[in-house]
Design a protein around this motif. Sequence first.
Motif, mmCIF file in Angstrom:
data_model
loop_
_atom_site.group_PDB
_atom_site.id
_atom_site.type_symbol
_atom_site.label_atom_id
_atom_site.label_comp_id
_atom_site.label_asym_id
_atom_site.label_seq_id
_atom_site.Cartn_x
_atom_site.Cartn_y
_atom_site.Cartn_z
ATOM 1 N N LEU A 84 0.826 -1.206 0.000
ATOM 2 C CA LEU A 84 0.000 0.000 0.000
ATOM 3 C C LEU A 84 0.859 1.254 0.000
ATOM 4 N N GLU A 85 1.834 1.310 0.907
ATOM 5 C CA GLU A 85 2.649 2.519 1.015
ATOM 6 C C GLU A 85 3.579 2.686 -0.186
ATOM 7 N N GLU A 86 3.993 1.571 -0.744
ATOM 8 C CA GLU A 86 4.822 1.657 -1.948
ATOM 9 C C GLU A 86 4.031 2.295 -3.097
ATOM 10 N N LYS A 87 2.761 1.866 -3.242
ATOM 11 C CA LYS A 87 1.913 2.439 -4.296
ATOM 12 C C LYS A 87 1.639 3.921 -4.037
ATOM 13 N N ILE A 88 1.361 4.251 -2.781
ATOM 14 C CA ILE A 88 1.107 5.649 -2.448
ATOM 15 C C ILE A 88 2.338 6.505 -2.727
ATOM 16 N N TYR A 89 3.504 5.995 -2.335
ATOM 17 C CA TYR A 89 4.722 6.778 -2.516
ATOM 18 C C TYR A 89 5.042 6.980 -3.995
ATOM 19 N N ARG A 90 4.909 5.914 -4.774
ATOM 20 C CA ARG A 90 5.216 6.025 -6.201
ATOM 21 C C ARG A 90 4.230 6.949 -6.913
ATOM 22 N N ALA A 91 2.953 6.840 -6.560
ATOM 23 C CA ALA A 91 1.930 7.624 -7.259
ATOM 24 C C ALA A 91 1.913 9.081 -6.830
ATOM 25 N N GLN A 92 2.350 9.361 -5.587
ATOM 26 C CA GLN A 92 2.193 10.716 -5.070
ATOM 27 C C GLN A 92 3.531 11.386 -4.751
ATOM 28 N N ALA A 93 4.293 10.806 -3.832
ATOM 29 C CA ALA A 93 5.515 11.479 -3.389
ATOM 30 C C ALA A 93 6.532 11.633 -4.514
ATOM 31 N N MET A 94 6.679 10.612 -5.342
ATOM 32 C CA MET A 94 7.658 10.705 -6.423
ATOM 33 C C MET A 94 7.203 11.680 -7.496
ATOM 34 N N ALA A 95 5.874 11.871 -7.605
ATOM 35 C CA ALA A 95 5.352 12.764 -8.645
ATOM 36 C C ALA A 95 5.296 14.212 -8.201
ATOM 37 N N TYR A 102 -3.291 9.309 4.690
ATOM 38 C CA TYR A 102 -3.780 7.929 4.608
ATOM 39 C C TYR A 102 -3.637 7.274 5.975
ATOM 40 N N GLU A 103 -4.206 6.096 6.121
ATOM 41 C CA GLU A 103 -4.193 5.396 7.397
ATOM 42 C C GLU A 103 -3.349 4.127 7.309
ATOM 43 N N LYS A 104 -2.711 3.820 8.425
ATOM 44 C CA LYS A 104 -1.928 2.591 8.534
ATOM 45 C C LYS A 104 -1.814 2.245 10.017
ATOM 46 N N GLU A 105 -0.924 1.333 10.355
ATOM 47 C CA GLU A 105 -0.660 0.980 11.758
ATOM 48 C C GLU A 105 0.843 0.955 11.987
ATOM 49 N N TYR A 106 1.222 1.217 13.227
ATOM 50 C CA TYR A 106 2.604 1.038 13.677
ATOM 51 C C TYR A 106 2.614 -0.031 14.770
ATOM 52 N N PHE A 107 3.773 -0.659 14.920
ATOM 53 C CA PHE A 107 3.963 -1.561 16.058
ATOM 54 C C PHE A 107 4.317 -0.740 17.293
ATOM 55 N N HIS A 108 3.575 -0.924 18.376
ATOM 56 C CA HIS A 108 3.931 -0.337 19.665
ATOM 57 C C HIS A 108 5.004 -1.213 20.304
ATOM 58 N N LYS A 109 5.767 -0.639 21.212
ATOM 59 C CA LYS A 109 6.825 -1.404 21.878
ATOM 60 C C LYS A 109 6.259 -2.608 22.610
ATOM 61 N N SER A 110 5.006 -2.506 23.075
ATOM 62 C CA SER A 110 4.371 -3.608 23.793
ATOM 63 C C SER A 110 3.954 -4.744 22.871
ATOM 64 N N GLY A 111 3.970 -4.505 21.568
ATOM 65 C CA GLY A 111 3.541 -5.519 20.612
ATOM 66 C C GLY A 111 2.178 -5.242 19.997
ATOM 67 N N GLU A 112 1.382 -4.393 20.656
ATOM 68 C CA GLU A 112 0.076 -4.058 20.080
ATOM 69 C C GLU A 112 0.264 -3.152 18.870
ATOM 70 N N ARG A 113 -0.808 -3.003 18.127
ATOM 71 C CA ARG A 113 -0.766 -2.160 16.943
ATOM 72 C C ARG A 113 -1.435 -0.817 17.235
#
Length: 356
Positions: A84-95, A102-113
């Motif tokens: 997803l982020e690769e497509k977003i980056y190629r279509a938008q940031a590179m252009a 946009y929305e995504k998730e990160y890993f928390h140090k505890s393991g939760e998202r």
Amino acid sequence: QLVGEWAIVRDNRERRRTEQALQESERHFRELFETSRDGINFTDVQGRYTSANRSFLEMLGISSLEELQTKTYLDLTPPEYGDLEEKIYRAQAMARGYCDEYEKEYFHKSGERVPVSLRVWNRYSPSGELLGQWAIVRDIRQRKQADQEIRRLLDEKDMLLHEVHHRIKNNMNTISSLLSLQADYLDDPLAVTALGEASGRVRSMMMIYDTLYRAGDFQQVDLQVFLSGVVEDLAVAWRLPGRDIQVLQRIEPIFLPTAQSMPLGIVVNELVTNAFKYAFIEKTEGQVSVAAWQEDGMLHMEVADDGVGLPAEVDITTSESFGLSLVRVLVTQLKGSLRVERSRGTTFHLAVPRQS
């Protein structure tokens, strides 16, 4: 012999003002960077974190910038977001140098998202060389929890509405059956007919709830589905030996509010019942037709038969029969008009303003 001296004097005031402005700008940026409730981070072209504010560190449970700098963007991002982020980056940031939110998730140090929304911008050197990216990241856990709670409450409301309509339909079905059962124990033809007609009115209302229950939409009714059910039910109820009455329907698929559909269904029930009951007393075959369409913000309906015709002495505006009295009351409630034609049988024309 020294006879004098000379010197080059430069006015540094402009340079000092420029330096002071830069220092003030840096102070403002640092203050904004550190106090922002949104997370802000910087990464190099390899995806390594080079800087981040306190909000971003706390969002992920990371204690210090040094600890964050041991990780890369890929370490903190669940793998399913890579494409997803690769497509977003190629279509938008590179252009154009930045990405839409946009929305995504990160890993928390505890393991939760941690669900987040973010925007990303490219960073360039003065010579135009790509240095990496910087991002503004917003923690949306509370929003997601609120959305889930709203969905849960909506699902619960939908389930309760289904249950309520289902029970109302069943209760009406019970009432209709009791009226029919009571009629079986009576010898008076007028009483039997009255109970049969009352049972039909209850069945007409029951079909509203059945249509709502099956459609899953409690705000509006498909008039075509609803009225077709009412008419077909009456055709079966009034099917008599030695008599062949054809039923024609020209009902458009019109969606109306439930509050408007209910009285319309009862009106059609009364008019069609009257046609079956009185129009073919001296005939063994005939035709009943029901039509409904919309035009210029008005709902138009016709109930017609080719029977013996409504007697001239019957005035639909003053008739004391229960059925026509009920029709008049409901038409008035709907702010509509009703007229009758007596040529080649009887035709009732109903026009009401369509409610939205």
